[in-house]
Design an enzyme around this catalytic site. Structure first.
Site, mmCIF file in Angstrom:
data_model
loop_
_atom_site.group_PDB
_atom_site.id
_atom_site.type_symbol
_atom_site.label_atom_id
_atom_site.label_comp_id
_atom_site.label_asym_id
_atom_site.label_seq_id
_atom_site.Cartn_x
_atom_site.Cartn_y
_atom_site.Cartn_z
ATOM 1 N N GLU A 1 -1.060 -8.601 5.019
ATOM 2 C CA GLU A 1 -0.970 -8.577 6.291
ATOM 3 C C GLU A 1 -2.213 -8.672 7.175
ATOM 4 O O GLU A 1 -2.304 -9.008 8.230
ATOM 5 C CB GLU A 1 -0.027 -7.834 6.929
ATOM 6 N N HIS B 1 -3.391 -5.820 0.949
ATOM 7 C CA HIS B 1 -2.829 -6.072 2.327
ATOM 8 C C HIS B 1 -2.655 -7.350 2.730
ATOM 9 O O HIS B 1 -3.616 -7.908 3.099
ATOM 10 C CB HIS B 1 -3.756 -5.267 3.148
ATOM 11 N N CYS C 1 0.857 -1.267 0.178
ATOM 12 C CA CYS C 1 0.003 0.050 0.088
ATOM 13 C C CYS C 1 1.068 1.165 0.036
ATOM 14 O O CYS C 1 1.614 1.659 -1.109
ATOM 15 C CB CYS C 1 -1.080 -0.066 1.297
#
Lengths: 742, 231
Positions: free
Chosen positions: B196, B194, B86
């Protein structure tokens, strides 16, 4: 020194009797700076002078409450040495004047309230109310306000890095010139990390940190305490500008500085800025504070002591550090690139003393400002009720068409267009986000999660502020129970009109008493909140709109969720069909959207029964006795059924009812205490219902891709899920795209 | 394996990346402050999401001047794995470690939603545990995620098999549906989604774990296609 004239007193929105009280407290005439300080501290916004005597009726204690009202936020114990801080605040007036910055700084303000206590914010929710988007006259403006508010919230929350996990959004004509923007925030910390806004320890240093002070927002607190007039639309400079990046730095720096052990007290500079933070911290500790304004970091030149004391520049904190350990604190702020300056010290005389280049500009006892604000027992009569008791005859010509219209209406349609603009996942704790009955965030490092729900209903409260408010509390607790949480504490935002009108004051009193009764009954004490009065534009008040935020806890587990997942499962209405009479139909969404009217009474609430329904559903959700659960609220049974079918699999239901109720009532009444579940093990639901002495009515079974509802032999609804879903999911975008006449 | 997570002022997914690596995938993770001119013995570096330096001027435009970026460049030059997520992707393009740029989403609005991604190549340290053509569901959360580059660059990315992910339902108007790309040496990857946030089933998905796990696992030795393994 300027002379204090009658005009000057009036311009500060102080009454002559309030001015007399100032003269008595000081024993002399105030300086201009002192007059300004009194005016903001004694404003409705800061002093709660119209509601204080009634707010005392609220329950504020339980075994979970570590900190009740009076601090920057309430704190509750959730076990394992962990606590959460949470609160709600309104930014109604600024958001009308400047929607983007008004809403953004509303988020900023409530986040500071949370981290000033030492808690790291982990969730935000918003309760939004606007005028109607399709109104020929005001639709374009309402649209603009909505866009501005949503992007303002997104701008601030997303950059700061806190997930916006839920909320509500309602459209009603009465919010045309007076939108309601209530922001709730919640943070987490360990018990030994809690900080208070107390200036203890004579000789300790008073340190200013964060953004520089400018002329923005001067008299914001008094603006929020007056009705809107043509003139106040010119008050744009009163609205502050937020910088979420600065706030993020401030958060990290404050939490890190707190770890040094050198900070003894801290408070954010919110409404009334440096004035409220200093005198409130001094007042709580029984100490005095001496400030040297020439040391305050300033963004503009030539600012007067008056302006510095009253500025509402954002992203600033005031803290008190232990004498001799200032350097430890200053070092942390330097690391984060923030201004941190010693601007004064704690004194023993209890006086707020304001100096500029050695000259004294104000000397006021802290207690006089913070604790001796005038308290009014304002007269009240019967609540203003601009609605008849009798309503129109309800006879639907097409129930399916009504259902479709409802699903595509502003209040009931999917709010995805709004919540997709918010980062609802950052910090990776969001177990259940927007669109769920209640949001759930897990607490990392523990086995616990926190659930939260935010609700209001102006229509209910206009008809009956007392019962309406009780219904809101019941719905919040029902939402939490439906996701498996035990409700434990409440925050509230009371949005009302002008309290100097006895019929408005009556709404306030009734609503607070209803809140007190329900919060006591459901064992969800109030740990804080906010009061927003004078929500009137050109003499026309909003509906009485208390917004209630309740938090609960549950063991961390995958969420159950609203949608049906498998065909062929039993569909059970826990709590039963309800037995409304037609007089209780006038506040429903059906009455609003289809009958275009508001009348009669609110739905009847049996709190004892309601609570037993909560216990039953909570057990079932926690023990895996149900596969889906959704509480019935706005739009009643038919709307809830449709919503349950809007999962990824488009699983609908085949429902057969056996009721004497008129079909409109049966499908769309909003009686409380009802939860719709699907289960592979209906006997478990029946057993839990029996144990808790509540009804559990099996009304049908889940079915692939269709929603069918029959009463006895009459077909009421028969539609493909996909057809309903597309209306529901695209309605808000359509409303926003359709051209409106300006 | 040990992962360094860079913390810029304004990073807000730093802790999420740390949590995914250390708690979900059980590897070591440590934070690297933006003023560090060098960092210790880490095996991979993550530039996390957020709003570094407030994203003033342009996303990532100020972060590229921070001292730690010199260390990141050296690390990348020496073949270390660098993953920009990002805002981290935006910084990598600003810093010239990856080509192209990220601009405002086509609809001018921030978007947070789960999107379907196609794995275009497994010839990378970040996807070698995945299958080509496989679909991952990963969240995006950005206002400036629209990937743009000139035609020559795009053609080059394609011909060199450096496009790692394409959106199956493009949320931001990125050209050629590009969601993530590799450097020419294939050891630096930038992606808007994302991973994560999708490494823990409790918060919705574990589809992102395959990316972090690929980065954390030593590359299979007997796979000639893995050009990066020798670099």
């Amino acid at each position: 020194m300027s002379e204090i004239t009658t005009e000057l007193i009036a311009a500060h929105q102080l009454t002559s009797s309030e001015y007399e009280k100032i003269l008595t407290l000081l024993g002399r005439e105030p300086t201009l700076t002192e007059l300004g300080i009194f005016s903001v501290m004694w404003s409705e916004h800061c002093s709660y002078k119209s509601t204080r005597i009634h707010l005392k009726k609220l329950p504020t204690q339980s075994k979970y409450v570590l900190q009740g009202p009076g601090e920057n936020a309430g704190i509750i114990d959730i076990g394992g040495g962990i606590a959460i801080a949470f609160k709600i605040e309104s930014h109604n007036h600024p958001s009308f004047i400047e929607p983007f910055q008004g809403a953004a700084t509303g988020v900023g303000g409530i986040l500071r309230d949370i981290f000033t206590m030492g808690a790291r914010p982990i969730a935000v929710m918003d309760s939004l109310r606007f005028g109607k988007l399709d109104d020929g006259k005001t639709g374009a403006r309402n649209h603009r306000i909505l866009e501005g508010v949503v992007s303002g919230i997104a701008h601030y929350g997303n950059c700061f890095g806190v997930p916006t996990v839920g909320g509500e959004c309602v459209f009603e004509e009465c919010y045309d010139g007076n939108p309601l923007i209530n922001v709730f925030a919640l943070g987490v910390f360990r018990h030994d990390e809690i900080f208070y806004g107390k200036a203890t320890g004579v000789g300790n240093s008073v340190i200013y940190v964060g953004a520089k002070t400018g002329r923005d927002g001067i008299h914001g607190a008094s603006m929020a305490s007056a009705e809107f007039t043509e003139e106040s639309k010119q008050k744009r400079p009163n609205v502050q500008v937020g910088d979420p990046f600065m706030e993020k730095l401030l958060l990290e720096a404050c939490l890190e500085a707190m770890k040094t052990g050198a900070i003894v007290g801290i408070q954010d500079m919110g409404a009334a800025g440096l004035t409220s933070s200093s005198c409130e911290m001094g007042s709580r500790a029984g100490t005095g504070i001496e400030l040297n304004l020439d040391r305050v970091p300033q963004r503009e030149t030539g600012m007067t002591p008056y302006e510095i004391m009253l500025s509402e520049s954002q992203e600033r904190m005031l803290l008190v550090a232990e004498q001799g350990r200032e350097e430890e604190v200053l070092r942390v702020f330097a690391k984060w690139g923030l201004d941190a300056v010693k601007i004064g010290s704690v004194t023993s005389d209890g006086v707020l003393r304001v100096k500029n280049h050695g000259e004294i500009f104000a000397e006021i006892p802290n207690r006089a400002l913070a604790n001796e604000a005038p308290v009014y027992s304002r007269p009240y009569t019967k609540p203003l009720r601009a609605a008849p008791f009798e309503g129109p005859q309800i006879h639907s010509s097409n129930l399916l068409a009504d259902l479709k219209t409802l699903l595509a209406s502003g209040d009931l349609c999917s709010k995805r267009w709004i919540w997709e603009q918010y980062d609802y996942q950052v910090r990776t704790n969001t177990v259940s986000g927007p669109g769920a009955d209640a949001a759930i965030v897990r607490i990392k490092g523990t086995e616990e999660s926190v659930a939260m729900s935010l609700d209001g209903n102006g229509r209910y409260c206009l008809l009956d502020p007392r019962e309406g408010t009780k219904l809101i509390v019941a719905e919040c607790c029902r939402n939490l129970s439906t996701v498996g949480a035990l409700p434990i504490a409440t925050t509230n935002n009371l949005n009302f009109g002008n309290p100097e009108r006895p019929e408005i004051m009556a709404q306030i009193v009734e609503s607070i008493e209803g809140l007190a009764e329900a919060c006591r009954f459901f064992e969800v004490p109030v740990t804080g909140g906010n009061v927003s009065l004078y929500n009137e534009t050109l003499g026309s008040p909003i509906f009485p709109t208390p917004v209630v935020g309740i938090v609960g806890t549950l063991p961390t587990a995958p969420p159950i969720g609203i949608p049906f997942h498998h065909a062929g499962r039993a569909v059970i209405l826990l709590g039963g069909l309800g037995s409304p009479d037609p007089g209780e139909f006038g506040a429903t969404q059906y009455a609003k959207v289809i009958a275009k009217s508001l009348w009669g009474n609110v739905p009847r609430l049996d709190m004892d029964y309601e609570k037993r329904v909560h216990t039953a559903i909570r057990e079932l959700v926690r023990d895996g006795g149900v596969e889906s659960a959704h509480d019935l609220s706005d739009g009643g049974l038919a709307v809830a059924l449709a919503e349950c079918s809007f999962g990824p699999e488009n699983i609908g239901a085949d429902i057969s009812l056996d009721s004497d109720l008129a079909p409109e009532l049966l499908l769309f009444h909003e009686g409380p205490s009802r939860i719709l579940v699907s289960t592979a093990e209906p006997e478990r639901v029946f057993a839990s219902a029996k144990k808790n002495r509540v009804e559990a009515l099996q009304i049908g079974a889940t079915l692939e891709s269709r929603v069918l509802i029959r009463n006895r032999n009459e077909s009421l609804i028969d539609c493909r899920v996909a057809e309903l879903k597309v209306l529901w999911s695209s309605a808000l975008e359509h409303l926003l795209q359709s051209p409106v006449m300006v | 394996m040990k992962v360094g997570v860079v913390v810029f002022p304004g990073s807000n997914c730093d802790h999420d990346a740390w949590f995914a690596v250390s708690q979900n995938l059980h590897h070591q993770a440590e934070f690297i402050w933006h003023e560090s001119a060098s960092f210790g013995d880490v095996d991979a570096v993550i530039l996390p999401g957020g709003f570094s330096y407030g994203d003033y001027l342009r996303c990532g435009a100020i972060a590229k001047f921070s001292p730690v970026m010199n260390a990141v460049k050296r690390f990348a030059k020496d073949g270390g794995f660098v993953l920009g997520i990002c805002n981290g992707f935006q910084i990598l393009t600003e810093a010239g470690l990856l080509p192209g740029a990220l601009v405002r989403n086509a609809n001018r609005k921030f978007v947070c939603r789960s999107v379907a991604l196609e794995i275009v190549t497994t010839n990378s340290p970040f996807t070698h545990n995945a299958a080509k053509g496989q679909t991952l569901k990963l969240p995006v959360a950005h206002g400036e995620g629209c990937y743009v580059a000139d035609k020559r660059t795009l053609d080059q990315l394609e011909s060199e098999d450096r496009i790692v992910f394409r959106y199956r339902d493009n949320p931001n108007g990125s050209v050629r549906d590009i969601a993530g790309i590799l450097s020419s040496e294939r050891n630096v990857m930038g992606m808007m989604p994302h991973p994560e946030r999708a490494s823990d089933s409790l918060v919705g998905s574990t589809d992102g774990a395959v990316i972090l796990a690929s980065m954390l696992a030593p590359a299979p030795v007997n796979t000639p296609a893995l050009a990066f393994s020798g670099s």
